[in-house]
Design an enzyme around this catalytic site. Structure first.
Site, PDB file in Angstrom:
ATOM      1  N   ASN A  89       0.829  -1.204   0.000  1.00  0.00           N
ATOM      2  CA  ASN A  89       0.000   0.000   0.000  1.00  0.00           C
ATOM      3  C   ASN A  89       0.865   1.257   0.000  1.00  0.00           C
ATOM      4  O   ASN A  89       1.988   1.269   0.514  1.00  0.00           O
ATOM      5  CB  ASN A  89      -0.991   0.005   1.168  1.00  0.00           C
ATOM      6  CG  ASN A  89      -0.345  -0.128   2.534  1.00  0.00           C
ATOM      7  OD1 ASN A  89       0.672  -0.803   2.695  1.00  0.00           O
ATOM      8  ND2 ASN A  89      -0.934   0.497   3.545  1.00  0.00           N
ATOM      9  N   MET A  90       0.322   2.319  -0.603  1.00  0.00           N
ATOM     10  CA  MET A  90       1.044   3.574  -0.750  1.00  0.00           C
ATOM     11  C   MET A  90       0.107   4.744  -0.446  1.00  0.00           C
ATOM     12  O   MET A  90      -1.002   4.804  -0.965  1.00  0.00           O
ATOM     13  CB  MET A  90       1.596   3.708  -2.177  1.00  0.00           C
ATOM     14  CG  MET A  90       2.590   2.616  -2.564  1.00  0.00           C
ATOM     15  SD  MET A  90       2.993   2.629  -4.346  1.00  0.00           S
ATOM     16  CE  MET A  90       3.663   4.291  -4.539  1.00  0.00           C
ATOM     17  N   GLU A  91       0.581   5.656   0.393  1.00  0.00           N
ATOM     18  CA  GLU A  91      -0.189   6.842   0.773  1.00  0.00           C
ATOM     19  C   GLU A  91       0.639   8.094   0.488  1.00  0.00           C
ATOM     20  O   GLU A  91       1.880   8.040   0.466  1.00  0.00           O
ATOM     21  CB  GLU A  91      -0.536   6.794   2.262  1.00  0.00           C
ATOM     22  CG  GLU A  91      -1.309   5.557   2.679  1.00  0.00           C
ATOM     23  CD  GLU A  91      -1.288   5.314   4.181  1.00  0.00           C
ATOM     24  OE1 GLU A  91      -1.924   4.346   4.624  1.00  0.00           O
ATOM     25  OE2 GLU A  91      -0.620   6.094   4.913  1.00  0.00           O
ATOM     26  N   HIS A 102      -3.920   0.690  -2.741  1.00  0.00           N
ATOM     27  CA  HIS A 102      -4.004  -0.469  -1.865  1.00  0.00           C
ATOM     28  C   HIS A 102      -3.016  -1.540  -2.328  1.00  0.00           C
ATOM     29  O   HIS A 102      -2.622  -1.582  -3.492  1.00  0.00           O
ATOM     30  CB  HIS A 102      -5.422  -1.027  -1.862  1.00  0.00           C
ATOM     31  CG  HIS A 102      -6.453  -0.068  -1.347  1.00  0.00           C
ATOM     32  ND1 HIS A 102      -7.503  -0.446  -0.540  1.00  0.00           N
ATOM     33  CD2 HIS A 102      -6.604   1.275  -1.516  1.00  0.00           C
ATOM     34  CE1 HIS A 102      -8.251   0.592  -0.237  1.00  0.00           C
ATOM     35  NE2 HIS A 102      -7.721   1.656  -0.824  1.00  0.00           N
ATOM     36  N   GLU A 104      -3.273  -4.721  -2.898  1.00  0.00           N
ATOM     37  CA  GLU A 104      -3.739  -5.589  -3.980  1.00  0.00           C
ATOM     38  C   GLU A 104      -3.708  -4.849  -5.317  1.00  0.00           C
ATOM     39  O   GLU A 104      -3.307  -5.422  -6.340  1.00  0.00           O
ATOM     40  CB  GLU A 104      -5.166  -6.077  -3.690  1.00  0.00           C
ATOM     41  CG  GLU A 104      -5.280  -6.940  -2.446  1.00  0.00           C
ATOM     42  CD  GLU A 104      -5.601  -6.152  -1.182  1.00  0.00           C
ATOM     43  OE1 GLU A 104      -6.250  -6.722  -0.293  1.00  0.00           O
ATOM     44  OE2 GLU A 104      -5.202  -4.960  -1.079  1.00  0.00           O
ATOM     45  N   CYS A 129     -10.213  -5.305   1.223  1.00  0.00           N
ATOM     46  CA  CYS A 129     -11.377  -4.449   1.465  1.00  0.00           C
ATOM     47  C   CYS A 129     -12.311  -4.516   0.256  1.00  0.00           C
ATOM     48  O   CYS A 129     -11.964  -5.050  -0.800  1.00  0.00           O
ATOM     49  CB  CYS A 129     -10.932  -3.008   1.724  1.00  0.00           C
ATOM     50  SG  CYS A 129     -10.242  -2.184   0.276  1.00  0.00           S
ATOM     51  N   CYS A 132     -10.880  -3.119  -3.032  1.00  0.00           N
ATOM     52  CA  CYS A 132      -9.956  -3.997  -3.752  1.00  0.00           C
ATOM     53  C   CYS A 132     -10.674  -5.161  -4.416  1.00  0.00           C
ATOM     54  O   CYS A 132     -10.298  -5.596  -5.503  1.00  0.00           O
ATOM     55  CB  CYS A 132      -8.882  -4.522  -2.805  1.00  0.00           C
ATOM     56  SG  CYS A 132      -7.688  -3.265  -2.325  1.00  0.00           S
TER      57      CYS A 132
END
EC number: 3.5.4.5
Length: 294
Positions: A89-91, A102, A104, A129, A132
């Protein structure tokens, strides 16, 4: 070996370390294992496909960028080719949470950008989630995709997303990961622009026909290109910038080292990626952003 893997590496069994060391120590380790490498690692470690994917999760998780949640998720996408692809995951600070990637999505897109045309399974350390599940429902493997979670028996996407809404409900037959080439051309010869154009030509946008691609050039001169991945439910669509950032981050690039960027899209497209692309890149410290239209 990249520094981000050191902590996870120390926790791996010795037999797996021995098998993976030549691969992860490569100067340009691409955060994936080819089918031949998977075969070699399995022979040395004694692990099967499922066990190996679970064992690789800590390394994939080490690729996460989570300045907001500090909640790291890793994923391994397994291609029909036999290749294994890392995802995490990347924010991004300073932009809406909708720009988040996300794990996935990352693993699936990573596989797609590497040329994979079909997935058989995805292994993840937390249950997918709803976002995804809907994103993966766009894939050409559809509800048959196997999902593996720690401590649970494998299930299909169809079991995780019963009575789903997807491409077939909108009479779409070209699915995510199906090979396409839209044939757009540009007179501009700039390599970064051409990389973005190539990405746009292989993008998936059957609902809006707003094909687009983004290419990023980093301070070390490397180029990372990403394609738009549209979704039947619209909101889970993955912008081309996110796809390019996936490829950059997953291979160990610093997303704050982007020197310039190009977005290529249609001049009369129903939807445009420009505003969100510009805002996100500015938040990452890149101001040299250009839009080129076909």
């Amino acid at each position: 070996m990249q520094a981000r893997f050191h902590t996870s590496w120390a926790e791996l069994p010795a037999s797996l370390q021995f098998a993976l060391e030549p691969i992860l120590s490569a100067e340009n380790f691409p955060a994936m294992l080819t089918a031949e490498q998977v075969k070699t690692v399995k022979n040395i470690s004694g692990l099967d496909d499922d066990a190996l994917a679970f064992a690789l999760l800590p390394l994939a998780t080490a690729c996460a960028l989570t300045p907001i949640s500090h909640f790291n998720v890793g994923a391994i996408a397994r291609g029909k080719s036999g290749n294994f692809y890392f995802g995490a995951n990347m924010e991004f600070r300073g932009v809406p949470l909708q720009q988040t990637i996300h794990a996935e999505q990352c693993a699936v897109t990573h596989a797609w950008l590497r040329g994979e045309t079909n997935l058989v399974a995805i292994t993840v350390n937390y249950t997918p989630c709803g976002h995804c599940r809907q994103f993966m429902n766009e894939l050409n493997c559809g509800s048959e995709l196997h999902i593996h979670l720690p401590g649970r028996p494998p299930s299909t996407l169809g079991q995780y997303l019963p009575d789903s809404f997807g491409p077939t409900d909108l009479a779409i037959t070209t699915l995510l990961m199906d090979p396409v080439n839209h044939g757009y051309t540009l007179a501009e010869t700039d390599p970064l622009t051409q990389a973005a154009l190539n990405a746009a030509n292989h993008s998936h946008a059957p609902y809006s026909q707003s094909h687009s691609g983004v290419a990023l050039e980093t301070t070390n001169g490397k180029i990372y290109a990403g394609r738009y991945a549209e979704n039947a439910a619209f909101n889970p669509s993955l912008p081309p910038l996110q796809a390019a950032l996936i490829l950059a981050n997953i291979t160990g690039e610093n997303c704050a080292s982007i020197r310039r960027a190009v977005l290529v899209e249609g001049h009369n497209a129903v939807t445009s990626q420009w505003d969100t692309t510009l805002a996100t890149l500015n938040a990452l410290g890149c101001s040299a952003v250009k839009r080129v239209t076909f």
